[in-house]
Design an enzyme around this catalytic site. Structure first.
Site, PDB file in Angstrom:
ATOM      1  N   ASP A  24       0.863  -1.287   0.107  1.00 28.34           N
ATOM      2  CA  ASP A  24       0.000   0.042   0.045  1.00 28.34           C
ATOM      3  C   ASP A  24       0.774   1.037   0.052  1.00 28.34           C
ATOM      4  OD1 ASP A  24      -2.442  -1.312  -0.106  1.00 28.34           O
ATOM      5  OD2 ASP A  24      -2.807  -1.230   2.057  1.00 28.34           O
ATOM      6  N   ARG A  28       1.653   4.220  17.057  1.00 24.85           N
ATOM      7  CA  ARG A  28       1.135   5.121  16.354  1.00 24.85           C
ATOM      8  C   ARG A  28       1.416   6.787  16.533  1.00 24.85           C
ATOM      9  NH1 ARG A  28       1.701   0.616  13.757  1.00 24.85           N
ATOM     10  NH2 ARG A  28       0.065  -0.159  12.576  1.00 24.85           N
ATOM     11  N   ASP A  55      -6.189   2.630  12.589  1.00 25.24           N
ATOM     12  CA  ASP A  55      -4.854   3.421  12.480  1.00 25.24           C
ATOM     13  C   ASP A  55      -5.253   4.842  11.821  1.00 25.24           C
ATOM     14  OD1 ASP A  55      -3.165   1.917  13.786  1.00 25.24           O
ATOM     15  OD2 ASP A  55      -2.571   0.922  11.927  1.00 25.24           O
ATOM     16  N   SER A  79      -3.139  -9.752   6.688  1.00 24.57           N
ATOM     17  CA  SER A  79      -2.562  -8.579   7.145  1.00 24.57           C
ATOM     18  C   SER A  79      -1.951  -8.439   8.212  1.00 24.57           C
ATOM     19  CB  SER A  79      -3.554  -7.587   7.075  1.00 24.57           C
ATOM     20  OG  SER A  79      -3.425  -6.207   7.482  1.00 24.57           O
TER      21      SER A  79
END
Length: 400
Positions: free
Chosen positions: A12, A92, A121, A173
């Protein structure tokens, strides 16, 4: 236009790097945070350069990640919904912070990330970036582009010469760092079935773990792990060594139904071998050194702290205020805890501390020094007075 992209080197973000250049006619700077993931970061850098990044930052943030984020959650005993040690959630805010700092240093007008619209996220990046720089523009390529299928992504990559990781048939994932890993999608979407063994990369199957248990000794100084089996280690080395040891015994596998902050229930499969052992040891040490009321009251604060971390509220006054509470508590949280690792379990079998509130002469039934048992009748009489008064009011009526 200049954009700083949070770049993992995966599919991605590799597509996003090329897409941002073309869609926004932008100069794109790639930033990759080294948090202890399994990818070859030299290859990540090379791929970003081959895909036209104007500049590439690859920064070793493992020490900062552990000391300022993961260990703060450990100090707070913060576990989301009682199971998840939040390896991704805790990383994050740090990535968002560095995105903003690099964007300011480079004079960029925007930052970008590769999060999807169904995950947590997107909110964590948005909330973190906005809290640190409310004027910063945030671009989410995956939410904007029309590359919604694997075939469309392959076609875009081929048409524009985008260098990507090998397109594989893996349905999973994954997100991995030093504190733990998460796996979603594919066969895991069927919650009736056990996770296939192939999803686990850091732990052996518990039934295949050694038949002899292993004892590990974790020493804490003011709530922070500093020694493993008597050897002083830095945070990164301690966590790496403990993860390898615990993983060898099948410790740290977690399979939960998780309530995402975007409102979806999802299945999360996690591996957190080091965190599993450290949380077990830390809780037992606190139980040894904290007064009963404080230990029990803290549990509620721990749940609240975990919710804040998970819900993208790291950069809030409530989080820093709770940190002040936990900072005060850790003054006496020093000592050594022995944990037995065996067939997927991590169980405390010994603990010691110079601040221990355990007093054998009072607690043991084999000693009678200093404890006046005769006082027990009076204590019980006073303690049960509300029940006595209520019983008199009921007039002997039975409970149902």
């Amino acid at each position: 236009m200049k954009i700083v992209l949070a770049y993992s080197g995966g599919l991605d973000t590799s597509l996003a790097l090329a897409w941002l250049q073309r869609t926004y006619d932008a100069e794109v700077i790639a930033f990759c945070a080294d948090l202890g993931q399994s990818e070859d970061l030299s290859e990540v850098r090379s791929r970003a350069e081959r895909n036209g990044a104007a500049k590439v930052y690859v920064e070793d943030l493992r020490h900062e990640f552990l000391t300022r984020y993961a260990f703060r959650a450990l100090r707070a005993d913060a576990v989301y919904e009682g199971k998840y040690f939040m390896a991704a959630s805790l990383s994050r805010p740090l990535i968002a912070k560095r995105l903003v700092e690099i964007a300011r240093a480079e004079g960029a007008e925007a930052v970008a990330h590769g999060a999807t619209g169904k995950g947590n996220d997107q909110v964590r990046f948005y909330a973190g970036i906005t809290a640190l720089d409310p004027a910063m523009r945030i671009i989410s390529p995956v939410l904007e582009w029309d590359l919604t299928t694997r075939s469309a992504q392959i076609a875009f990559a081929r048409a524009h010469g985008v260098q990507t990781p090998a397109f594989t048939s893996s349905p999973y994932s994954r997100d991995t760092n030093l504190w733990g890993s998460s796996v979603e999608c594919g066969p895991l979407d069927d919650v009736l079935l056990a996770p296939p063994e192939e999803v686990y990369t850091a732990t052996v199957p518990p039934e295949s773990a050694p038949d002899r248990p292993e004892l590990v000794r974790v020493t804490f100084e003011r709530g922070i792990p500093t020694h493993l089996d008597g050897e002083a280690l830095g945070p990164v080395q301690l966590v790496e060594r403990l993860a390898e040891c615990a993983g060898r015994h099948g410790v740290g596998r977690i399979d939960i139904m998780e309530n995402r902050l975007v409102g979806l229930k999802v299945r999360g499969v996690y591996e957190s071998p080091a965190a599993t052992v450290l949380y077990e040891a830390h809780r037992e040490l606190e139980n040894l050194v904290l007064e009963r009321d404080l230990f029990q009251y803290k549990a509620g604060m721990s749940r609240r702290y975990a919710q804040l971390v998970y819900d993208a509220k790291w950069f809030t006054r409530l989080r820093t205020s709770l940190d002040a509470f936990f900072e005060d508590i850790r003054e006496h949280v020093s000592g050594t805890v022995t944990v037995k690792l065996y067939k997927g379990s991590a169980i405390t079998v010994g603990r010691s501390s110079p601040h221990s509130l355990y007093h054998p002469d009072y607690a043991s039934y084999e000693a009678d020094n200093g404890y006046d048992q005769r006082a027990g009748e009076g204590f019980s009489y006073v303690w049960s007075m509300p029940a006595r008064v209520a019983g008199l009011r009921r007039g002997g009526a039975s409970w149902t």
